[in-house]
Motif scaffolding. Sequence first.
Motif, mmCIF file in Angstrom:
data_model
loop_
_atom_site.group_PDB
_atom_site.id
_atom_site.type_symbol
_atom_site.label_atom_id
_atom_site.label_comp_id
_atom_site.label_asym_id
_atom_site.label_seq_id
_atom_site.Cartn_x
_atom_site.Cartn_y
_atom_site.Cartn_z
ATOM 1 N N GLU A 27 -41.098 -74.381 34.534
ATOM 2 C CA GLU A 27 -40.724 -72.644 33.803
ATOM 3 C C GLU A 27 -42.512 -72.410 33.169
ATOM 4 O O GLU A 27 -42.441 -70.935 33.326
ATOM 5 N N LYS A 149 -37.707 -61.629 34.855
ATOM 6 C CA LYS A 149 -37.682 -62.529 35.823
ATOM 7 C C LYS A 149 -38.446 -62.475 37.116
ATOM 8 O O LYS A 149 -39.363 -62.383 38.397
ATOM 9 N N ARG A 152 -39.285 -68.057 38.965
ATOM 10 C CA ARG A 152 -38.078 -68.891 39.523
ATOM 11 C C ARG A 152 -37.881 -70.188 39.341
ATOM 12 O O ARG A 152 -38.929 -70.560 40.821
ATOM 13 N N ASP A 154 -35.476 -73.349 40.927
ATOM 14 C CA ASP A 154 -34.264 -73.322 41.428
ATOM 15 C C ASP A 154 -33.220 -72.530 41.489
ATOM 16 O O ASP A 154 -34.110 -71.405 41.507
ATOM 17 N N GLU A 155 -32.848 -71.732 40.278
ATOM 18 C CA GLU A 155 -31.900 -71.395 40.543
ATOM 19 C C GLU A 155 -31.817 -69.939 39.202
ATOM 20 O O GLU A 155 -30.520 -69.320 38.864
ATOM 21 N N THR A 156 -32.974 -70.274 38.360
ATOM 22 C CA THR A 156 -32.799 -69.895 36.743
ATOM 23 C C THR A 156 -34.386 -69.113 36.897
ATOM 24 O O THR A 156 -35.609 -69.702 37.499
ATOM 25 N N TYR A 157 -34.187 -68.164 36.228
ATOM 26 C CA TYR A 157 -35.223 -66.705 36.622
ATOM 27 C C TYR A 157 -35.440 -67.549 35.459
ATOM 28 O O TYR A 157 -35.341 -66.902 33.634
ATOM 29 N N TYR A 158 -37.385 -66.761 34.553
ATOM 30 C CA TYR A 158 -37.608 -66.673 33.588
ATOM 31 C C TYR A 158 -38.094 -65.415 33.677
ATOM 32 O O TYR A 158 -39.184 -64.573 33.949
ATOM 33 N N ASP A 159 -38.354 -64.561 32.017
ATOM 34 C CA ASP A 159 -38.922 -63.313 31.855
ATOM 35 C C ASP A 159 -40.645 -63.651 31.364
ATOM 36 O O ASP A 159 -40.769 -65.117 30.368
#
Length: 168
Positions: A27, A149, A152, A154-159
């Motif tokens: 991430e 977002k 990304r 996998d299917e998790t988004y990070y700001d």
Amino acid sequence: MEIRLLTPDDAEAYWEMRLEALKNHPEAFATSYEEALERKNPIEQVANRLKGDGDFTFGAFQEDALIGTVTLVQDKIEKMKHRANIFAMYVKPENRRSGAGKALVTAAINHAKGIPDILKLNLTVVSSNEKAKGLYSSLGFTTYGKEEKALRVDETYYDEELMVLFLK
């Protein structure tokens, strides 16, 4: 602990640490571990990059072992040479809270101050990484924006928070 610019001789140690960082903290970096593994001749590529020319990678060493790194990159085009970016900050988990992170970022800041064109340093940090944001804030960086977002995994988004430090 010693902080110094990495040289082509450090390429293998840097690459091993980079893979560790990408694997353990996907991430926190734009490049994925899988993409890194697909690179052709990665150690040779790293060695060429560590020759300098506007890109400066600093290493923290403890008893000759590389325990952390950070990269400073000055923008290349004429209208943006007053800017530089801090990338690829990583300290091995067992060496966190040792002062290595602060020493690395301080070395990058001090190096940037020695380059007459550079007016400001930019960096991005995952919004949920409170320890990193605290470190950067303690060194004078301020948040000027947020990209929702931004990454990304996998299917998790990070700001990501956008931070800046004005040198002059």
